[in-house]
Design a protein around this motif. Structure first.
Motif, PDB file in Angstrom:
ATOM      1  N   LYS A   4      15.045   9.968  11.218  1.00 38.21           N
ATOM      2  CA  LYS A   4      13.927   9.631  10.338  1.00 38.21           C
ATOM      3  C   LYS A   4      13.013   8.609  11.029  1.00 38.21           C
ATOM      4  N   LEU A   5      13.651   7.667  11.665  1.00 37.11           N
ATOM      5  CA  LEU A   5      12.914   6.617  12.374  1.00 37.11           C
ATOM      6  C   LEU A   5      12.013   7.228  13.452  1.00 37.11           C
ATOM      7  N   THR A   6      12.608   8.167  14.203  1.00 32.87           N
ATOM      8  CA  THR A   6      11.839   8.813  15.266  1.00 32.87           C
ATOM      9  C   THR A   6      10.670   9.598  14.667  1.00 32.87           C
ATOM     10  N   GLU A   7      10.942  10.273  13.560  1.00 33.99           N
ATOM     11  CA  GLU A   7       9.870  11.037  12.909  1.00 33.99           C
ATOM     12  C   GLU A   7       8.729  10.126  12.462  1.00 33.99           C
ATOM     13  N   ILE A   8       9.118   9.020  11.841  1.00 39.53           N
ATOM     14  CA  ILE A   8       8.089   8.095  11.341  1.00 39.53           C
ATOM     15  C   ILE A   8       7.240   7.557  12.490  1.00 39.53           C
ATOM     16  N   ARG A   9       7.950   7.213  13.575  1.00 36.52           N
ATOM     17  CA  ARG A   9       7.229   6.671  14.730  1.00 36.52           C
ATOM     18  C   ARG A   9       6.196   7.702  15.235  1.00 36.52           C
ATOM     19  N   ALA A  10       6.620   8.956  15.325  1.00 34.55           N
ATOM     20  CA  ALA A  10       5.739  10.012  15.839  1.00 34.55           C
ATOM     21  C   ALA A  10       4.557  10.224  14.885  1.00 34.55           C
ATOM     22  N   GLU A  11       4.848  10.219  13.587  1.00 34.70           N
ATOM     23  CA  GLU A  11       3.778  10.439  12.611  1.00 34.70           C
ATOM     24  C   GLU A  11       2.761   9.300  12.665  1.00 34.70           C
ATOM     25  N   PHE A  12       3.300   8.076  12.809  1.00 36.32           N
ATOM     26  CA  PHE A  12       2.431   6.906  12.888  1.00 36.32           C
ATOM     27  C   PHE A  12       1.468   7.034  14.077  1.00 36.32           C
ATOM     28  N   GLU A  13       2.028   7.383  15.229  1.00 37.80           N
ATOM     29  CA  GLU A  13       1.196   7.524  16.431  1.00 37.80           C
ATOM     30  C   GLU A  13       0.139   8.612  16.248  1.00 37.80           C
ATOM     31  N   ALA A  14       0.547   9.722  15.633  1.00 40.39           N
ATOM     32  CA  ALA A  14      -0.396  10.833  15.453  1.00 40.39           C
ATOM     33  C   ALA A  14      -1.549  10.412  14.546  1.00 40.39           C
ATOM     34  N   ARG A  15      -1.208   9.714  13.457  1.00 41.53           N
ATOM     35  CA  ARG A  15      -2.279   9.311  12.535  1.00 41.53           C
ATOM     36  C   ARG A  15      -3.190   8.271  13.159  1.00 41.53           C
ATOM     37  N   LEU A  16      -2.600   7.401  13.959  1.00 40.25           N
ATOM     38  CA  LEU A  16      -3.399   6.373  14.640  1.00 40.25           C
ATOM     39  C   LEU A  16      -4.394   7.022  15.607  1.00 40.25           C
ATOM     40  N   ALA A  17      -3.914   8.034  16.307  1.00 43.01           N
ATOM     41  CA  ALA A  17      -4.763   8.685  17.308  1.00 43.01           C
ATOM     42  C   ALA A  17      -5.904   9.434  16.640  1.00 43.01           C
ATOM     43  N   ALA A  18      -5.703   9.844  15.379  1.00 45.72           N
ATOM     44  CA  ALA A  18      -6.709  10.694  14.735  1.00 45.72           C
ATOM     45  C   ALA A  18      -7.797   9.888  14.024  1.00 45.72           C
ATOM     46  N   LEU A  19      -7.592   8.603  13.835  1.00 44.26           N
ATOM     47  CA  LEU A  19      -8.578   7.887  12.985  1.00 44.26           C
ATOM     48  C   LEU A  19      -9.709   7.281  13.811  1.00 44.26           C
ATOM     49  N   SER A  20     -10.846   7.004  13.107  1.00 44.56           N
ATOM     50  CA  SER A  20     -11.977   6.469  13.866  1.00 44.56           C
ATOM     51  C   SER A  20     -12.672   5.308  13.162  1.00 44.56           C
ATOM     52  N   ASP A  21     -12.166   4.851  12.020  1.00 48.77           N
ATOM     53  CA  ASP A  21     -12.785   3.652  11.447  1.00 48.77           C
ATOM     54  C   ASP A  21     -11.762   2.759  10.754  1.00 48.77           C
ATOM     55  N   LEU A  22     -12.228   1.551  10.410  1.00 55.99           N
ATOM     56  CA  LEU A  22     -11.311   0.531   9.898  1.00 55.99           C
ATOM     57  C   LEU A  22     -10.732   0.902   8.529  1.00 55.99           C
ATOM     58  N   ASP A  23     -11.526   1.632   7.715  1.00 52.23           N
ATOM     59  CA  ASP A  23     -11.013   2.030   6.400  1.00 52.23           C
ATOM     60  C   ASP A  23      -9.808   2.955   6.561  1.00 52.23           C
ATOM     61  N   ALA A  24      -9.956   3.918   7.485  1.00 52.35           N
ATOM     62  CA  ALA A  24      -8.870   4.861   7.713  1.00 52.35           C
ATOM     63  C   ALA A  24      -7.640   4.130   8.247  1.00 52.35           C
ATOM     64  N   LEU A  25      -7.880   3.110   9.076  1.00 47.66           N
ATOM     65  CA  LEU A  25      -6.772   2.339   9.629  1.00 47.66           C
ATOM     66  C   LEU A  25      -6.020   1.619   8.511  1.00 47.66           C
ATOM     67  N   GLU A  26      -6.785   1.084   7.565  1.00 48.67           N
ATOM     68  CA  GLU A  26      -6.162   0.386   6.435  1.00 48.67           C
ATOM     69  C   GLU A  26      -5.276   1.361   5.642  1.00 48.67           C
ATOM     70  N   GLN A  27      -5.767   2.597   5.493  1.00 50.55           N
ATOM     71  CA  GLN A  27      -4.961   3.604   4.787  1.00 50.55           C
ATOM     72  C   GLN A  27      -3.632   3.838   5.512  1.00 50.55           C
ATOM     73  N   VAL A  28      -3.723   3.907   6.839  1.00 48.66           N
ATOM     74  CA  VAL A  28      -2.504   4.115   7.628  1.00 48.66           C
ATOM     75  C   VAL A  28      -1.565   2.920   7.461  1.00 48.66           C
ATOM     76  N   ARG A  29      -2.149   1.721   7.487  1.00 42.11           N
ATOM     77  CA  ARG A  29      -1.304   0.527   7.325  1.00 42.11           C
ATOM     78  C   ARG A  29      -0.543   0.593   5.990  1.00 42.11           C
ATOM     79  N   ILE A  30      -1.286   0.950   4.933  1.00 43.92           N
ATOM     80  CA  ILE A  30      -0.649   1.023   3.623  1.00 43.92           C
ATOM     81  C   ILE A  30       0.446   2.093   3.615  1.00 43.92           C
ATOM     82  N   ALA A  31       0.156   3.240   4.243  1.00 43.00           N
ATOM     83  CA  ALA A  31       1.104   4.353   4.218  1.00 43.00           C
ATOM     84  C   ALA A  31       2.421   4.009   4.924  1.00 43.00           C
ATOM     85  N   PHE A  32       2.347   3.106   5.913  1.00 45.35           N
ATOM     86  CA  PHE A  32       3.569   2.798   6.649  1.00 45.35           C
ATOM     87  C   PHE A  32       4.145   1.432   6.310  1.00 45.35           C
ATOM     88  N   LEU A  33       3.240   0.419   6.201  1.00 42.49           N
ATOM     89  CA  LEU A  33       3.748  -0.940   6.029  1.00 42.49           C
ATOM     90  C   LEU A  33       3.510  -1.497   4.641  1.00 42.49           C
TER      91      LEU A  33
END
Ligand code: PHE
Length: 341
Positions: A4-33
């Motif tokens: 599960k840990l490995t999956e989460i890490r991979a998903e996190f990286e994928a979402r990070l690579a796909a975003l292009s603004d600070l709002d989207a980054l905040e969404q990712v932060r909320i989704a993981f942390l």
């Protein structure tokens, strides 16, 4: 759990690579942390594990958490740097040699900034007033605590008419009339064209625009002034703007300030545009001098107020990256049609 840990890490990286603004980054932060984020949930699940396994897993999850935090912090820096690059490039996209597009009409850059400010202040309960361009010595100077022969007049030489009237040197010239018209409490802004007898160069014009604002009520203090300026500027520039006050002298305010904003180009780190100080001088302001309130018929025992004089011309130049003030009065469609909105 390790998978599960490995999956989460991979998903996190994928979402990070796909975003292009600070709002989207905040969404990712909320989704993981965030409180219910997947990494946080993993930590919560630890309570179902025991012994040595708990210790090892706990360490791994905490490591993942720290990794995510660091990656987010680095991405914030990255996105900010990209935004800065975009801003600088867009400032340079203003090109006087481009052919004029005359197929549609467009607002003048100063009109665009004015309209935007009017809307912001109207939403904060300010009324919008108009005032003459030709006025008299009393309104432009005397009523503003600048008596005849006061040295402050030196900085505001203007054009006098044969009948003794003059072209107003600042929008403050309307303060007295507005206080007399509305009494207190009052919140008003009054944009207008101003004139000074200046030699013209890239930074100085004999004709320019300002927007004055006053707010008079019971218990108005410098904190109110800072709040309104910060809110307004953050809306104009569409990001959180830091402001600071330095002492400044204007006979019609006491205390008087120069309000600086954190440099828009470097974000406060220091660059050529802000002469490496990290700050840009934007707007003189202060608490209205009691003599000015009294001249306006306002009871100084009961009321206090603040005033500011925003340079509309300067703001338009900063917002659109216009480097020569003369372009604004040139009437050249070639230049002015580039700011379509
Ligand atoms: N009227 C001043 C000027 O043009 C600016 C100002 C306005 C200062 C309001 C303080 C308060 O220089």
């Amino acid at each position: 759990m390790t998978t599960k840990l490995t999956e989460i890490r991979a998903e996190f990286e994928a979402r990070l690579a796909a975003l292009s603004d600070l709002d989207a980054l905040e969404q990712v932060r909320i989704a993981f942390l965030g409180k219910k984020g997947s990494v946080t949930e993993l930590l919560k699940d630890l309570k179902n594990v025991s012994g040595e396994e708990k210790r090892v897993l706990g360490q791994e999850i905490n490591l993942l958490k720290r990794e995510c935090e660091e990656r987010i912090a680095a991405t914030v820096q990255d996105l900010k740097a990209k935004e800065l690059e975009r801003m600088v490039n867009s400032a340079e996209s203003y090109d006087i040699t481009l052919p004029a597009d005359l197929s549609t009409g467009s607002y003048h850059p100063i009109t665009m900034v004015r309209k935007e400010l009017v809307q912001i202040f109207a939403s904060m309960g300010f009324i919008v007033e108009d005032y003459f361009e030709v006025t008299d010595d009393y309104h432009c100077f005397e009523a503003l605590n600048i008596p005849k022969n006061h040295p402050a007049r030196d900085m505001q030489d203007t054009f006098y008419l044969d009948n003794g009237q003059l072209l107003k040197t600042h929008t403050s010239a309307a303060q007295n009339a507005i206080m007399r018209k509305y009494g207190a409490p009052v919140r008003a802004i009054f944009p207008g064209r101003c004139f000074r007898n200046e030699s013209i160069d890239a930074c100085h014009e004999n004709t320019f625009f300002q927007m004055e604002g006053i707010m008079i009520d019971e218990n108005i203090s410098i904190s109110n002034l800072i709040y309104f300026m910060k809110t307004m500027l953050s809306e104009v520039f569409r990001k959180d703007i830091k402001v600071r006050l330095r002492p400044g002298f204007f006979p019609f305010v006491e205390p008087g300030f120069e309000l600086d904003i954190s440099c828009l180009i470097c974000g406060g780190d220091g660059c050529p545009s802000c002469k490496n100080s990290g700050w840009l001088e934007l707007c003189p302001c202060g608490m209205i001098h009691p003599n000015v309130l009294t001249a306006g018929g306002i009871d100084t025992d009961k009321y206090t107020g603040f005033a500011f004089g925003l340079g509309l011309t300067r703001l338009a130049m900063m917002k659109y990256g216009i480097k020569d003030i003369r372009d604004l009065n040139s009437g050249s469609l070639k230049t002015l049609t580039q700011f379509h909105k």
